[in-house]
Design a protein around this motif. Structure first.
Motif, PDB file in Angstrom:
ATOM      1  N   ARG A  15      26.008  -9.780  50.791  1.00  0.00           N
ATOM      2  CA  ARG A  15      25.544  -9.063  51.967  1.00  0.00           C
ATOM      3  C   ARG A  15      24.062  -8.754  51.861  1.00  0.00           C
ATOM      4  O   ARG A  15      23.624  -8.139  50.885  1.00  0.00           O
ATOM      5  CB  ARG A  15      26.317  -7.758  52.045  1.00  0.00           C
ATOM      6  N   PRO A  16      23.255  -9.193  52.832  1.00  0.00           N
ATOM      7  CA  PRO A  16      21.822  -8.922  52.717  1.00  0.00           C
ATOM      8  C   PRO A  16      21.531  -7.459  52.982  1.00  0.00           C
ATOM      9  O   PRO A  16      22.292  -6.791  53.697  1.00  0.00           O
ATOM     10  CB  PRO A  16      21.203  -9.804  53.807  1.00  0.00           C
ATOM     11  N   PRO A  17      20.437  -6.942  52.408  1.00  0.00           N
ATOM     12  CA  PRO A  17      20.085  -5.544  52.655  1.00  0.00           C
ATOM     13  C   PRO A  17      19.812  -5.293  54.134  1.00  0.00           C
ATOM     14  O   PRO A  17      19.976  -4.179  54.610  1.00  0.00           O
ATOM     15  CB  PRO A  17      18.812  -5.344  51.820  1.00  0.00           C
ATOM     16  N   GLU A  18      19.398  -6.355  54.861  1.00  0.00           N
ATOM     17  CA  GLU A  18      19.174  -6.238  56.304  1.00  0.00           C
ATOM     18  C   GLU A  18      19.634  -7.544  56.932  1.00  0.00           C
ATOM     19  O   GLU A  18      19.120  -8.604  56.588  1.00  0.00           O
ATOM     20  CB  GLU A  18      17.671  -6.018  56.569  1.00  0.00           C
ATOM     21  N   LEU A  19      20.608  -7.482  57.798  1.00  0.00           N
ATOM     22  CA  LEU A  19      21.091  -8.684  58.473  1.00  0.00           C
ATOM     23  C   LEU A  19      20.157  -8.938  59.659  1.00  0.00           C
ATOM     24  O   LEU A  19      20.364  -8.433  60.748  1.00  0.00           O
ATOM     25  CB  LEU A  19      22.534  -8.496  58.946  1.00  0.00           C
ATOM     26  N   GLY A  49      26.061 -24.501  60.329  1.00  0.00           N
ATOM     27  CA  GLY A  49      24.698 -24.486  59.807  1.00  0.00           C
ATOM     28  C   GLY A  49      24.649 -25.003  58.387  1.00  0.00           C
ATOM     29  O   GLY A  49      25.680 -25.221  57.742  1.00  0.00           O
ATOM     30  N   LEU A  50      23.423 -25.168  57.908  1.00  0.00           N
ATOM     31  CA  LEU A  50      23.204 -25.690  56.562  1.00  0.00           C
ATOM     32  C   LEU A  50      23.610 -24.656  55.514  1.00  0.00           C
ATOM     33  O   LEU A  50      23.887 -23.497  55.834  1.00  0.00           O
ATOM     34  CB  LEU A  50      21.721 -26.050  56.393  1.00  0.00           C
ATOM     35  N   ARG A  51      23.591 -25.080  54.260  1.00  0.00           N
ATOM     36  CA  ARG A  51      23.864 -24.180  53.138  1.00  0.00           C
ATOM     37  C   ARG A  51      22.826 -23.053  53.095  1.00  0.00           C
ATOM     38  O   ARG A  51      21.626 -23.306  53.260  1.00  0.00           O
ATOM     39  CB  ARG A  51      23.778 -24.966  51.816  1.00  0.00           C
ATOM     40  N   THR A  56      28.466 -17.243  55.933  1.00  0.00           N
ATOM     41  CA  THR A  56      29.504 -16.383  55.359  1.00  0.00           C
ATOM     42  C   THR A  56      29.210 -14.915  55.642  1.00  0.00           C
ATOM     43  O   THR A  56      30.097 -14.150  56.036  1.00  0.00           O
ATOM     44  CB  THR A  56      29.592 -16.617  53.837  1.00  0.00           C
ATOM     45  N   VAL A  57      27.934 -14.570  55.471  1.00  0.00           N
ATOM     46  CA  VAL A  57      27.534 -13.183  55.701  1.00  0.00           C
ATOM     47  C   VAL A  57      27.776 -12.779  57.162  1.00  0.00           C
ATOM     48  O   VAL A  57      28.269 -11.688  57.452  1.00  0.00           O
ATOM     49  CB  VAL A  57      26.041 -13.061  55.302  1.00  0.00           C
ATOM     50  N   LEU A  58      27.471 -13.701  58.081  1.00  0.00           N
ATOM     51  CA  LEU A  58      27.683 -13.401  59.496  1.00  0.00           C
ATOM     52  C   LEU A  58      29.181 -13.332  59.815  1.00  0.00           C
ATOM     53  O   LEU A  58      29.623 -12.447  60.554  1.00  0.00           O
ATOM     54  CB  LEU A  58      26.981 -14.454  60.361  1.00  0.00           C
ATOM     55  N   PRO A 275      17.338 -17.993  55.086  1.00  0.00           N
ATOM     56  CA  PRO A 275      17.718 -16.680  54.559  1.00  0.00           C
ATOM     57  C   PRO A 275      17.867 -16.633  53.037  1.00  0.00           C
ATOM     58  O   PRO A 275      17.411 -15.681  52.408  1.00  0.00           O
ATOM     59  CB  PRO A 275      19.049 -16.400  55.263  1.00  0.00           C
ATOM     60  N   TYR A 276      18.477 -17.660  52.449  1.00  0.00           N
ATOM     61  CA  TYR A 276      18.625 -17.606  50.993  1.00  0.00           C
ATOM     62  C   TYR A 276      17.255 -17.581  50.316  1.00  0.00           C
ATOM     63  O   TYR A 276      17.016 -16.838  49.363  1.00  0.00           O
ATOM     64  CB  TYR A 276      19.446 -18.800  50.484  1.00  0.00           C
ATOM     65  N   PHE A 277      16.325 -18.407  50.847  1.00  0.00           N
ATOM     66  CA  PHE A 277      14.985 -18.455  50.248  1.00  0.00           C
ATOM     67  C   PHE A 277      14.232 -17.144  50.487  1.00  0.00           C
ATOM     68  O   PHE A 277      13.473 -16.688  49.632  1.00  0.00           O
ATOM     69  CB  PHE A 277      14.185 -19.633  50.822  1.00  0.00           C
ATOM     70  N   VAL A 278      14.437 -16.550  51.659  1.00  0.00           N
ATOM     71  CA  VAL A 278      13.792 -15.260  51.946  1.00  0.00           C
ATOM     72  C   VAL A 278      14.194 -14.245  50.872  1.00  0.00           C
ATOM     73  O   VAL A 278      13.347 -13.542  50.304  1.00  0.00           O
ATOM     74  CB  VAL A 278      14.197 -14.742  53.352  1.00  0.00           C
ATOM     75  N   GLN A 279      15.491 -14.202  50.565  1.00  0.00           N
ATOM     76  CA  GLN A 279      15.964 -13.252  49.546  1.00  0.00           C
ATOM     77  C   GLN A 279      15.413 -13.621  48.169  1.00  0.00           C
ATOM     78  O   GLN A 279      15.003 -12.748  47.398  1.00  0.00           O
ATOM     79  CB  GLN A 279      17.497 -13.242  49.480  1.00  0.00           C
ATOM     80  N   ALA A 280      15.408 -14.917  47.850  1.00  0.00           N
ATOM     81  CA  ALA A 280      14.988 -15.349  46.514  1.00  0.00           C
ATOM     82  C   ALA A 280      13.497 -15.051  46.280  1.00  0.00           C
ATOM     83  O   ALA A 280      13.118 -14.499  45.239  1.00  0.00           O
ATOM     84  CB  ALA A 280      15.278 -16.832  46.337  1.00  0.00           C
TER      85      ALA A 280
HETATM   86  N1  LIG Z   1      20.464 -12.672  58.653  1.00  0.00           N
HETATM   87  C1  LIG Z   1      20.090 -12.575  57.371  1.00  0.00           C
HETATM   88  N2  LIG Z   1      19.014 -11.835  57.018  1.00  0.00           N
HETATM   89  C2  LIG Z   1      18.663 -11.736  55.729  1.00  0.00           C
HETATM   90  N3  LIG Z   1      19.290 -12.337  54.715  1.00  0.00           N
HETATM   91  C3  LIG Z   1      20.359 -13.098  54.996  1.00  0.00           C
HETATM   92  C4  LIG Z   1      20.801 -13.247  56.338  1.00  0.00           C
HETATM   93  N4  LIG Z   1      21.880 -14.052  56.326  1.00  0.00           N
HETATM   94  C5  LIG Z   1      22.096 -14.383  55.040  1.00  0.00           C
HETATM   95  N5  LIG Z   1      21.192 -13.820  54.229  1.00  0.00           N
HETATM   96  C6  LIG Z   1      21.138 -14.007  52.766  1.00  0.00           C
HETATM   97  O1  LIG Z   1      21.133 -15.408  52.548  1.00  0.00           O
HETATM   98  C7  LIG Z   1      21.972 -15.768  51.459  1.00  0.00           C
HETATM   99  C8  LIG Z   1      22.977 -16.819  51.891  1.00  0.00           C
HETATM  100  O2  LIG Z   1      23.934 -16.286  52.788  1.00  0.00           O
HETATM  101  P1  LIG Z   1      25.393 -16.925  52.943  1.00  0.00           P
HETATM  102  O3  LIG Z   1      26.034 -17.064  51.607  1.00  0.00           O
HETATM  103  O4  LIG Z   1      26.094 -16.180  53.991  1.00  0.00           O
HETATM  104  O5  LIG Z   1      25.022 -18.399  53.483  1.00  0.00           O
HETATM  105  P2  LIG Z   1      26.039 -19.557  53.888  1.00  0.00           P
HETATM  106  O6  LIG Z   1      25.495 -20.144  55.135  1.00  0.00           O
HETATM  107  O7  LIG Z   1      27.424 -19.068  53.906  1.00  0.00           O
HETATM  108  O8  LIG Z   1      25.835 -20.605  52.701  1.00  0.00           O
HETATM  109  P3  LIG Z   1      26.892 -21.685  52.133  1.00  0.00           P
HETATM  110  O9  LIG Z   1      26.928 -22.803  53.155  1.00  0.00           O
HETATM  111  O10 LIG Z   1      26.289 -22.130  50.841  1.00  0.00           O
HETATM  112  O11 LIG Z   1      28.217 -21.006  51.968  1.00  0.00           O
HETATM  113  C9  LIG Z   1      22.555 -14.466  50.947  1.00  0.00           C
HETATM  114  O12 LIG Z   1      21.814 -14.062  49.822  1.00  0.00           O
HETATM  115  C10 LIG Z   1      22.380 -13.482  52.081  1.00  0.00           C
HETATM  116  O13 LIG Z   1      22.181 -12.182  51.600  1.00  0.00           O
END
Ligand SMILES: Nc1ncnc2c1ncn2[C@@H]1O[C@H](COP(=O)(O)OP(=O)(O)OP(=O)(O)O)[C@@H](O)[C@H]1O
Ligand SMILES: [Mg+2]
Length: 397
Positions: A15-19, A49-51, A56-58, A275-280
């Motif tokens: 779960r991101p700190p801010e969705l 969407g892509l990886r 999943t978070v949404l 989003p993943y790169f933003v967090q990383a």
């Molecule tokens: N809207 C958002 N704002 C900020 N960070 C986000 C947002 N959505 C996702 N993230 C961050 O991005 C990362 C990836 O999210 P997530 O696992 O939901 O992606 P996914 O699309 O399900 O990837 P995969 O296809 O690999 O399962 C997580 O670290 C999450 O905290």
């Protein structure tokens, strides 16, 4: 700055700190829930969407929305080679348990659980030893006669209709969430389409919300031609600049820290809004920055470290899963792909490797099965992982 207070969360489904940047999807889903609750016709929703874009978070956030309205919910993560029957029975069991804690209609709930148990028990091979039989964790006897024919399409239509009837009897709805939906087998996909089709015609209060890779719509249409009209496809993509800034700024501000404008620009350039790169990048930059406000110079120091972490955790872990033949295939793809994550023609890949296209099908198919590439259009493939071509081009052969 203090690593203990570092708010960023690169991870899978973390779960991101801010969705950030998903208000439209959340609002849309509120409307869906309200319409379904009022018996209005509504389509099931599919996020693609892509990886690492945040599917999943949404999906989890949508589930919380449904729970907030006292709906019964359950979630599945599909896996290749795993039939839907068992995990789905677990998810519906969960959904009905949630309902029963909120509502009273105990007889009806027991009846449904009996049918659900019969449905679940059908996942046992016929003629197996009794003691080897898998038992669903449902108390009470199985009630045979519905949803237990063994034909998944018939059974799913009956089971989901009964679940919807139950939800409507207790005055609420049921939502089933399916992550990694592209991994369902063709029979399960087809059964699910048929069941959603049936439900959409009766205005029953049950919806399926799926998430998967970009070729999921193609899989669904190949299964049932009406699926284009059955599902509402929502493409989840990179964040716009303002949303990416918010994803970084809002969590920092809660820790009484901030970024200056150049730092935000540099981070957007590096993470490209994924989003993943933003967090990383956010995480490493926070740790290397000596103080707030975080500057572009801090980002410059952090970038190589963040890239190295991504190379191991995000890209490398996936690359490792590929066999030598699959790696060769992906390298050929990477050398043909421009920087914009485009689809590459499979015949061009064959030409560049000096091979017959048919001899490359096994590598292509297993890469699709491993979720590293996808084919949304006949004769083309693309990487499921953003920036993967770029990563491969920096790797020694
Ligand atoms: N809207 C958002 N704002 C900020 N960070 C986000 C947002 N959505 C996702 N993230 C961050 O991005 C990362 C990836 O999210 P997530 O696992 O939901 O992606 P996914 O699309 O399900 O990837 P995969 O296809 O690999 O399962 C997580 O670290 C999450 O905290
Ligand atoms: Mg996911």
């Amino acid at each position: 700055m203090d690593p203990v207070r570092n708010p960023y969360a690169p991870g899978a489904g973390q779960r991101p700190p801010e969705l950030a940047g998903r208000d439209r999807e959340l609002d849309q889903f509120d409307v869906v829930l309200e319409r379904v609750a009022r018996g209005r016709p509504e389509r099931s929703m599919i996020l693609t969407g892509l990886r690492g874009v945040g599917k999943t978070v949404l999906l989890n956030a949508l589930r919380s929305q449904a729970i907030g309205r006292q709906w019964g919910t359950g979630k599945i993560e599909a896996r290749p080679d795993q039939p839907l029957r068992r995990p789905l029975s677990g998810a519906l069991h969960m959904a009905v348990r949630e309902l029963s804690s909120q509502h009273r209609a105990l007889d009806k709930i027991d009846d449904f659980l009996g049918t659900l148990k019969a449905f679940a028990l059908r996942s046992n091979p016929t003629g197996g030893k009794i003691r080897d039989r898998w038992q669903p964790g449902i108390d009470g006897p199985a009630i045979s006669g519905r949803a237990d024919s063994g034909d998944i399409e018939i059974d799913l239509v009956e089971l989901l209709s009964d679940a919807a009837d139950l939800a409507s009897a207790v005055g609420t709805g049921i939502a089933v969430f399916i992550d990694e939906m592209q991994d369902l087998g063709p029979e399960d996909i087809s059964a699910l389409c048929a069941a959603c089709h049936e439900l959409s015609q009766t205005g029953a209060p049950l919806i399926v919300v799926g998430a998967g890779l970009p070729h999921l719509p193609a899989l669904l249409s190949a299964s049932k031609s009406y699926s284009e009209r059955l599902f509402r496809y929502v493409r989840i993509d990179r964040l716009e600049r303002s949303a990416a800034d918010l994803a970084l700024l809002a969590p920092a501000q809660r820790e009484e820290a901030t970024f200056d404008a150049d730092a935000l620009a540099a981070l957007y350039e590096a993470a490209d809004g994924y989003p993943y790169f933003v967090q990383a990048y956010g995480k490493v930059t926070w740790d290397v920055a000596p103080r707030s406000p975080i500057t572009a110079a801090d980002v410059k120091v952090a970038a190589p470290e963040a890239e190295a972490e991504l190379a191991v955790g995000f890209f490398g872990s996936r690359y490792e899963r590929a066999t030598p033949a699959e790696r060769e295939y992906m390298r050929a793809m990477a050398s043909l792909e421009g920087d914009a994550s485009e689809a590459v023609s499979t015949s061009e890949i064959a030409v560049s490797l000096g091979r017959k296209p048919s001899s490359l099908s096994p590598a292509r198919d297993s890469l699709i099965k491993k979720g590293l590439i996808y084919s949304a259009e006949r004769g083309t493939v693309a990487f499921t992982v953003p920036h993967f071509a770029r990563y491969l081009r920096t790797q020694p052969a």
